[in-house]
Design an enzyme around this catalytic site. Structure first.
Site, PDB file in Angstrom:
ATOM      1  CG  HIS A 268      34.341  42.923  43.888  1.00 32.81           C
ATOM      2  ND1 HIS A 268      32.682  42.070  43.940  1.00 32.81           N
ATOM      3  CD2 HIS A 268      35.023  43.209  45.477  1.00 32.81           C
ATOM      4  CE1 HIS A 268      33.008  42.074  45.519  1.00 32.81           C
ATOM      5  NE2 HIS A 268      33.739  42.404  46.566  1.00 32.81           N
ATOM      6  CG  HIS A 307      27.493  33.878  43.121  1.00 30.14           C
ATOM      7  ND1 HIS A 307      28.189  33.641  44.123  1.00 30.14           N
ATOM      8  CD2 HIS A 307      27.690  35.989  43.134  1.00 30.14           C
ATOM      9  CE1 HIS A 307      28.113  35.020  44.535  1.00 30.14           C
ATOM     10  NE2 HIS A 307      27.978  36.513  43.995  1.00 30.14           N
ATOM     11  CG  ASP A 363      26.817  42.385  39.104  1.00 28.86           C
ATOM     12  OD1 ASP A 363      26.104  43.306  40.089  1.00 28.86           O
ATOM     13  OD2 ASP A 363      27.603  41.670  39.519  1.00 28.86           O
TER      14      ASP A 363
HETATM   15  N1  ACO Z   1      28.895  32.603  30.969  1.00 31.28           N
HETATM   16  C1  ACO Z   1      29.041  31.282  30.437  1.00 31.28           C
HETATM   17  N2  ACO Z   1      29.687  30.429  30.841  1.00 31.28           N
HETATM   18  C2  ACO Z   1      29.614  30.976  32.155  1.00 31.28           C
HETATM   19  C3  ACO Z   1      29.263  31.817  32.837  1.00 31.28           C
HETATM   20  C4  ACO Z   1      28.431  33.024  32.244  1.00 31.28           C
HETATM   21  N3  ACO Z   1      28.801  33.853  32.619  1.00 31.28           N
HETATM   22  N4  ACO Z   1      29.770  31.277  34.108  1.00 31.28           N
HETATM   23  C5  ACO Z   1      30.848  30.510  34.359  1.00 31.28           C
HETATM   24  N5  ACO Z   1      30.452  29.893  32.960  1.00 31.28           N
HETATM   25  C6  ACO Z   1      31.009  28.199  32.790  1.00 31.28           C
HETATM   26  C7  ACO Z   1      32.877  28.427  32.409  1.00 31.28           C
HETATM   27  O1  ACO Z   1      32.873  28.117  31.310  1.00 31.28           O
HETATM   28  C8  ACO Z   1      33.123  26.751  33.169  1.00 31.28           C
HETATM   29  O2  ACO Z   1      32.465  25.991  32.583  1.00 31.28           O
HETATM   30  P1  ACO Z   1      33.492  24.677  32.260  1.00 31.28           P
HETATM   31  O3  ACO Z   1      33.297  23.918  33.253  1.00 31.28           O
HETATM   32  O4  ACO Z   1      33.090  24.224  30.804  1.00 31.28           O
HETATM   33  O5  ACO Z   1      34.830  25.250  31.835  1.00 31.28           O
HETATM   34  C9  ACO Z   1      32.046  26.614  34.046  1.00 31.28           C
HETATM   35  O6  ACO Z   1      30.670  27.819  33.542  1.00 31.28           O
HETATM   36  C10 ACO Z   1      32.434  27.045  35.221  1.00 31.28           C
HETATM   37  O7  ACO Z   1      33.219  28.989  35.303  1.00 31.28           O
HETATM   38  P2  ACO Z   1      33.837  29.049  36.096  1.00 31.28           P
HETATM   39  O8  ACO Z   1      34.937  30.523  36.181  1.00 31.28           O
HETATM   40  O9  ACO Z   1      34.933  28.017  37.331  1.00 31.28           O
HETATM   41  O10 ACO Z   1      33.527  29.569  37.598  1.00 31.28           O
HETATM   42  P3  ACO Z   1      33.576  30.360  38.529  1.00 31.28           P
HETATM   43  O11 ACO Z   1      32.389  30.258  40.147  1.00 31.28           O
HETATM   44  O12 ACO Z   1      34.771  30.218  39.161  1.00 31.28           O
HETATM   45  O13 ACO Z   1      33.028  31.925  38.444  1.00 31.28           O
HETATM   46  C11 ACO Z   1      31.802  33.762  38.257  1.00 31.28           C
HETATM   47  C12 ACO Z   1      32.218  32.661  38.408  1.00 31.28           C
HETATM   48  C13 ACO Z   1      32.950  34.963  37.579  1.00 31.28           C
HETATM   49  C14 ACO Z   1      30.743  34.723  38.679  1.00 31.28           C
HETATM   50  C15 ACO Z   1      30.946  33.616  36.565  1.00 31.28           C
HETATM   51  O14 ACO Z   1      30.670  32.674  37.020  1.00 31.28           O
HETATM   52  C16 ACO Z   1      31.282  34.669  35.386  1.00 31.28           C
HETATM   53  O15 ACO Z   1      32.168  34.883  34.784  1.00 31.28           O
HETATM   54  N6  ACO Z   1      29.929  35.329  35.115  1.00 31.28           N
HETATM   55  C17 ACO Z   1      29.841  36.449  34.098  1.00 31.28           C
HETATM   56  C18 ACO Z   1      31.043  38.042  35.256  1.00 31.28           C
HETATM   57  C19 ACO Z   1      29.719  38.203  36.707  1.00 31.28           C
HETATM   58  O16 ACO Z   1      28.396  37.923  36.013  1.00 31.28           O
HETATM   59  N7  ACO Z   1      30.242  38.705  37.448  1.00 31.28           N
HETATM   60  C20 ACO Z   1      29.210  38.900  38.853  1.00 31.28           C
HETATM   61  C21 ACO Z   1      29.668  38.223  40.143  1.00 31.28           C
HETATM   62  S1  ACO Z   1      28.559  38.970  40.952  1.00 31.28           S
HETATM   63  C22 ACO Z   1      29.213  39.644  42.395  1.00 31.28           C
HETATM   64  O17 ACO Z   1      30.640  39.629  41.938  1.00 31.28           O
HETATM   65  C23 ACO Z   1      28.335  40.885  43.276  1.00 31.28           C
END
Ligand code: ACO
Length: 430
Positions: A268, A307, A363
């Site tokens: 978060h 996101h 971020d």
């Molecule tokens: N890099 C590469 N691949 C990604 C990323 C990423 N940053 N984010 C999602 N994916 C891919 C996943 O591997 C998945 O692929 P698949 O369907 O082929 O298996 C698909 O995209 C969906 O991913 P989920 O994890 O189901 O998406 P969710 O909506 O649950 O996750 C999250 C969102 C946690 C923000 C994710 O995008 C992530 O981990 N990002 C990196 C961390 C980050 O920047 N967090 C900050 C969020 S903003 C905040 O909190 C203020």
């Protein structure tokens, strides 16, 4: 004829039910009516992590994740970032409307004159270990404030709520800066009432031996805009914690401590720190393509991308990118910026990121700016908690005044062992 209702057939017994659809939702409690017998408890919705559950009606923040839109109380974030100040935006969030000039002046005066802490709070902070994480100190001390303001328990008294709201917005930067000064072994710098909200934070963080700290106006404004962008984001993890704890009628200091604790988690409030670590690991722009290959091979995620809600460019990231240039003119350009720009350039043209709808989030650039301004990585979640306090309080008040809300209490489906008899300790199986 089209009707705003949902018809459900229970295939276990062929019974049909009709439920109203309101604001794109059906009431989870309507599912309880779906039973196979009188003794049957009725159906529940199973939704780990509340990914498709609206837990409240809210008039505070509107997000359209597909189109990359964010509004506070109806005002587009771009307009607030350009024309407003953090304190004016905080007023908008907690009171519902933008203030008239006299109301704004009174609010700013009130916040400015509540920034001091009881001297005993300093003793708490002194008690933390020399290398305590400032976010841990913040979580502990904001909760401790409840013991100083016992009338904060009067949560249904509008005047008490108003005063605690002012105190929290005013004191959280002081707690944050004191936590930082303690963690580096420096004497505390007291608030300066001549300065703006963010100017004073810079003063309390970075004042050395000078008699009067003078914040750089460009950095002061950039921090103010970053605070506007972080002030609320509807029902995220920390806001949900604020509402849940508040729903037990705990005082707002205790609820804010819970919200800040939720923000402490790396998923978060810690993502911008992860971005900086990733950019430092990559090192230079020419190493970006090799790193992207590893991301696409599933070895790691690209931090600051993707996101849960935004499936488009996060509107906050767009604004932050624009203010970065003005900050770097003062601080000198961060070498990490070139790595970030190259990452973004490649990602936005790459099939994997385009098809997964992965765009930079808030971020991606905020950490680079905070670092250039001189904030250590440990302070990043604290810098998130300060402006989010206004959003938490707005959501807390809305929850308290919402007649449909009661103590938050999700259900579960039990998956443990069936009933069994207690055995004396020596008779238990291996
Ligand atoms: N890099 C590469 N691949 C990604 C990323 C990423 N940053 N984010 C999602 N994916 C891919 C996943 O591997 C998945 O692929 P698949 O369907 O082929 O298996 C698909 O995209 C969906 O991913 P989920 O994890 O189901 O998406 P969710 O909506 O649950 O996750 C999250 C969102 C946690 C923000 C994710 O995008 C992530 O981990 N990002 C990196 C961390 C980050 O920047 N967090 C900050 C969020 S903003 C905040 O909190 C203020």
């Amino acid at each position: 004829m089209a009707k705003d209702s949902l018809t459900v057939t229970d295939n276990r017994n062929g019974k049909t039910y009709e439920f109203p659809i309101e604001h794109g939702t059906v009431r989870a409690m309507d599912l309880r009516k779906i039973k196979t017998s009188e003794e049957d408890f009725g159906l529940m919705a199973y939704d780990p992590a509340f990914t498709n559950t609206a837990a409240c009606r809210s008039g505070i923040t509107y997000i359209d994740g597909d189109r990359g839109i964010l509004h506070y109380r109806g005002y587009p974030i771009e307009q607030l970032a350009e024309h407003s100040t953090y304190l004016e935006t905080a007023y908008l969030l907690v009171k519902g409307e933008l203030p008239r000039r006299e109301n704004l002046e009174a609010f700013v005066h009130n916040i400015t004159h509540h920034t001091m802490l009881h001297e005993n709070i300093k003793k708490f902070i002194d008690g933390f270990h020399y290398d305590a994480h400032p976010m841990g100190i913040l979580v502990g001390t904001v909760g401790a404030l409840s013991t100083f303001y016992t009338e904060a328990k009067l949560i249904f008294d509008a005047e008490s709520r108003r005063v605690q709201t002012h105190r929290l917005i005013a004191k959280i930067p002081t707690l944050a800066a004191f936590a930082y000064r303690h963690s580096i072994g420096m004497q505390y710098a007291y608030p300066d009432n001549d300065l703006s909200y963010t100017g004073n934070l810079l003063n309390m963080m970075f004042k050395m031996t000078e008699l009067k700290y003078r914040p750089n106006p460009v950095l002061e404004r950039a921090l103010d805009v970053l605070f506007i962008l972080h002030a609320d984001h509807e029902q995220n993890c920390s806001t949900t914690a604020m509402r849940c704890v508040g729903s037990s009628q705990a005082d707002p200091y205790s609820a804010t401590a819970a919200a800040a604790a939720a923000l402490y988690g790396p998923l978060h409030g810690g993502a911008n720190e992860a971005v900086i670590r990733m950019l430092m690991e990559i090192g230079s722009a020419d190493k970006v393509p090799a790193y992207m290959k590893r991301v696409k091979a599933g070895e790691m995620r690209l931090m600051g991308f993707g996101h849960r809600i935004y499936k488009n460019y996060d509107p906050r990231a767009k604004i932050i990118k624009e203010i970065a240039d003005s900050v770097f003119e003062v601080t000198g350009r961060s070498p990490l910026l070139d790595v970030a720009l190259e990452l973004e350039r490649i990602a936005l043209a790459d099939d994997y990121f385009v098809s997964h709808r992965l765009y930079p989030n808030v971020d991606f650039y905020s950490g680079i700016i905070y670092q250039a301004m001189g904030f250590p990585l440990d302070m990043f979640p604290v810098l998130f908690a300060i402006p989010r306090t206004a959003g938490w309080l707005a959501q807390w008040t809305e929850m308290l005044l919402d007649e449909e809300q009661k103590i938050a209490r999700p259900r579960q489906t039990y998956s443990g062992p069936p009933m069994r008899d207690y055995l004396p300790v020596d008779e238990r199986p291996e």
